[in-house]
Enzyme design. Structure first.
Site, PDB file in Angstrom:
ATOM      1  N   ILE A  27       0.871  -1.214  -0.088  1.00 52.55           N
ATOM      2  CA  ILE A  27      -0.032  -0.025   0.028  1.00 52.55           C
ATOM      3  C   ILE A  27       0.799   1.323   0.042  1.00 52.55           C
ATOM      4  O   ILE A  27       1.786   1.399   0.689  1.00 52.55           O
ATOM      5  CB  ILE A  27      -0.999  -0.096   1.335  1.00 52.55           C
ATOM      6  CG1 ILE A  27      -1.844  -1.190   0.990  1.00 52.55           C
ATOM      7  CG2 ILE A  27      -1.664   1.156   1.399  1.00 52.55           C
ATOM      8  CD1 ILE A  27      -2.573  -1.538   2.191  1.00 52.55           C
ATOM      9  N   ASN A 153      11.124   0.522   8.072  1.00 60.16           N
ATOM     10  CA  ASN A 153      11.397   1.940   7.720  1.00 60.16           C
ATOM     11  C   ASN A 153      12.514   2.347   6.837  1.00 60.16           C
ATOM     12  O   ASN A 153      12.549   3.339   6.338  1.00 60.16           O
ATOM     13  CB  ASN A 153      11.626   2.613   9.081  1.00 60.16           C
ATOM     14  CG  ASN A 153      12.978   1.727   9.867  1.00 60.16           C
ATOM     15  OD1 ASN A 153      13.407   1.022   9.476  1.00 60.16           O
ATOM     16  ND2 ASN A 153      13.525   2.438  10.835  1.00 60.16           N
ATOM     17  N   GLU A 250      19.281  -5.707  15.827  1.00 58.70           N
ATOM     18  CA  GLU A 250      19.285  -4.034  15.817  1.00 58.70           C
ATOM     19  C   GLU A 250      17.749  -3.722  15.941  1.00 58.70           C
ATOM     20  O   GLU A 250      16.891  -3.872  15.393  1.00 58.70           O
ATOM     21  CB  GLU A 250      19.578  -3.705  14.329  1.00 58.70           C
ATOM     22  CG  GLU A 250      20.900  -3.922  13.904  1.00 58.70           C
ATOM     23  CD  GLU A 250      21.688  -2.835  14.750  1.00 58.70           C
ATOM     24  OE1 GLU A 250      21.410  -2.059  15.452  1.00 58.70           O
ATOM     25  OE2 GLU A 250      23.102  -3.057  14.596  1.00 58.70           O
ATOM     26  N   CYS A 284      14.739   4.094  14.576  1.00 60.49           N
ATOM     27  CA  CYS A 284      15.021   3.413  15.636  1.00 60.49           C
ATOM     28  C   CYS A 284      15.903   4.173  16.708  1.00 60.49           C
ATOM     29  O   CYS A 284      15.702   3.978  17.848  1.00 60.49           O
ATOM     30  CB  CYS A 284      15.662   2.104  15.678  1.00 60.49           C
ATOM     31  SG  CYS A 284      17.309   2.447  14.335  1.00 60.49           S
ATOM     32  N   GLU A 458      26.423  -3.357  13.382  1.00 59.74           N
ATOM     33  CA  GLU A 458      26.308  -3.247  11.936  1.00 59.74           C
ATOM     34  C   GLU A 458      27.371  -2.127  11.506  1.00 59.74           C
ATOM     35  O   GLU A 458      27.701  -1.299  12.218  1.00 59.74           O
ATOM     36  CB  GLU A 458      24.970  -2.844  11.228  1.00 59.74           C
ATOM     37  CG  GLU A 458      23.941  -4.182  11.562  1.00 59.74           C
ATOM     38  CD  GLU A 458      22.774  -3.955  10.759  1.00 59.74           C
ATOM     39  OE1 GLU A 458      21.950  -2.991  10.831  1.00 59.74           O
ATOM     40  OE2 GLU A 458      22.476  -5.238  10.115  1.00 59.74           O
TER      41      GLU A 458
END
Ligand code: NAD
Length: 484
Positions: A27, A153, A250, A284, A458
């Site tokens: 969507i 995100n 994460e 985040c 990361e």
């Protein structure tokens, strides 16, 4: 508007479809229209992806690091050349303004491919001399088949941030994007193969949590890297522990940003805006608890209100727009409930708070002042554009309150006193800290959380440790001295 991919999954170098999997509507958050449909992976599709990764990994690992790196760097070049198309797709997938996606999504993925592509040829073990001429050498080996699971995100960035170090080290990966944003990762897979990646080394399968869970528990999988919420992280970590698999977690945060009264107010307000409203607050590491020293509280709030109310909210594909919708109706509802809770608990609504009267999942950037530590809006991750401003008197108090959270992803400090800036970040329990800025995450720097916000890092050279393991080889140069 349509963004239909050729098929739902990308396995063994090609698009794969299995229409018996659950249908997932993609969507466009700015209008609510369905722009694509994909099917969740069936067990047969999951098996095909893992089997192809397992079969291909050995040959990929046997190539020289320089050769592997060349593929990643070529993919980075292709991504940069197609940045606009990829950014439009990312905007359709997530609703984030094109003004953002043009500079923060595919390009950040390209940075990771380029960085780890450059590093791939430099990954080595070491030589450890011992007494009597004996020595040990270490071999840096890949883990095998790694699973990547993404949040919604930063779909393209997350796919690249996980694939780049994994592939540089000689692993294969099966990546499952969030069911909310399934499109970007397919493009990453396409581009990696166009750049020369052997079939089977990077595969994408779609699906909800259960598909992720089935990947985590499969015995062919050596490592899982998840970007997601703490509750999901707890489930995935526990499932991985059953077979002692490596993990990178994460997860979420409720990070503090501390503004001292000697701070440059424009910069602090700018930092608070970046750290709360970029990507409509769906980041985040956001500094959602903004502690402002009492002396500048009202000046800070009035400038913040002015600047927040100048946000250009609208069509994300219009490059003048700098604030877009929430990713989904569901996430919008969560944010609305937190805003209601903040009002109910007695926080002062400085600006925002309302859903926009238009199609799509738009809610105003929202600032609460006079927030106290015990309020739900100050304790729980909202993952939306809701900033809580809290006030404080002195440094020790600010640090203690900043650390009074189960999370530990990030933290920031704004002050003209650099000694204090370093002292305060030194005391913050957080994986990433900023002094006089907020939320920058260059590939050269390790990124990840402490406490409930995660495990592992990361980006940067630190990520190599999480996608490889060392073998120690003892070499004797003399006779074996056995007791009998
Ligand atoms: P989520 O935890 O709901 O889902 C994340 C992913 O995990 C999705 O792909 C989902 O399908 C999958 N999943 C769900 N249950 C699973 C299970 N049992 N086993 C395996 N996989 C499963 O998170 P979300 O709503 O997509 O993303 C928002 C959250 O992600 C926020 O908490 C945010 O802070 C966090 N996040 C963290 C970072 C970071 O780098 N630290 C970055 C972005 C987002």
């Amino acid at each position: 508007m349509k963004a239909q991919p050729p098929a739902s999954h990308f396995i063994n170098g090609a698009y794969v479809e299995d229409t018996s999997g659950t249908l997932i509507d993609v969507i466009y958050p700015a209008t609510g229209e369905v722009i694509a449909q994909v099917h969740a992976a069936t067990p047969a599709v999951v098996d095909q992806a893992l089997a192809s990764a397992k079969a291909a990994q050995g040959e990929w690992a046997a190539m020289s690091g320089t050769e592997r790196g060349r593929v990643l760097r070529r993919a980075a070049d292709i991504i940069r050349a197609r940045n606009r198309d990829l950014s439009v797709l990312e905007t359709l997938d997530t609703g984030k303004p094109l003004q953002e996606t043009l500079v923060a999504d595919a390009t950040s993925g390209a940075d990771a491919l380029e960085y780890f592509g450059g590093l791939a040829g430099a990954l080595t073990g070491e030589h450890i001399p011992l007494g009597g001429g004996d020595f040990v050498y270490t071999v840096r080996e890949p883990l095998g088949v790694c699973v990547g699971i993404g949040a919604w995100n930063y779909p393209t960035q997350i796919a690249c941030w996980k694939a780049s170090p994994a592939l540089a080290c000689g692993n294969a990966m099966v990546f499952k994007p969030s069911e909310t944003t399934p499109l970007g990762a397919l493009k990453v897979a396409e581009i990696l193969h166009e750049a020369g990646l052997p079939a089977g080394i990077f595969n994408v399968v779609q699906g909800m949590g259960e598909v992720g869970a089935s990947l985590v528990t499969d015995p062919r999988v050596a490592k899982v890297s998840l970007t997601g919420s703490v509750p999901t992280g707890q489930k995935v970590y526990a499932a991985a522990a059953a077979e002692m698999k490596h993990v990178t977690m994460e997860l979420g945060g409720k990070s503090p940003m501390i503004v001292f009264d000697d701070a440059n107010i424009e910069d602090a307000v700018g930092g608070a805006i970046l750290g709360n409203f970029y990507s409509s607050g769906q980041v985040c590491s956001n500094g959602t608890r903004v502690f402002v020293q009492k002396g500048i509280k009202e000046a800070f709030l009035s400038r913040l209100k002015e600047r927040v109310e100048a946000a250009v909210i609208g069509d994300p594909l219009d490059e003048a727009t700098n604030f877009g919708p929430m990713v989904s109706e569901g996430q919008l509802g969560i944010v609305q409930r937190y805003i209601d809770k903040g009002v109910e608990e007695g926080a002062r609504l400085v600006t925002g708070g309302a859903r926009l009267n238009r199609d799509g999942f738009y809610i105003q950037p929202t600032v609460f002042a006079d927030v106290t530590d015990d309020m739900v809006i100050a304790r729980e991750e909202i993952f939306g554009p809701v900033m809580s401003v809290l006030d404080f008197d002195d440094e020790a108090e600010a640090i203690a309150r900043a650390n009074d959270t189960p999370y530990g992803l990030a933290g920031g400090v704004f002050t003209a006193d650099l000694t204090r800036g370093h002292r305060v970040v030194g005391a913050l329990q957080a994986g990433s800290c900023w002094i006089n800025t907020y939320n920058l995450a260059p590939v050269e720097a390790p990124f990840g959380g402490v406490k409930m916000s995660g495990v592992g890092r990361e980006n940067s050279k630190a990520a190599i440790e999480h996608y490889s393991q060392l073998k120690s080889v003892y070499v004797a140069m003399g006779p074996v001295d056995a007791p009998f």
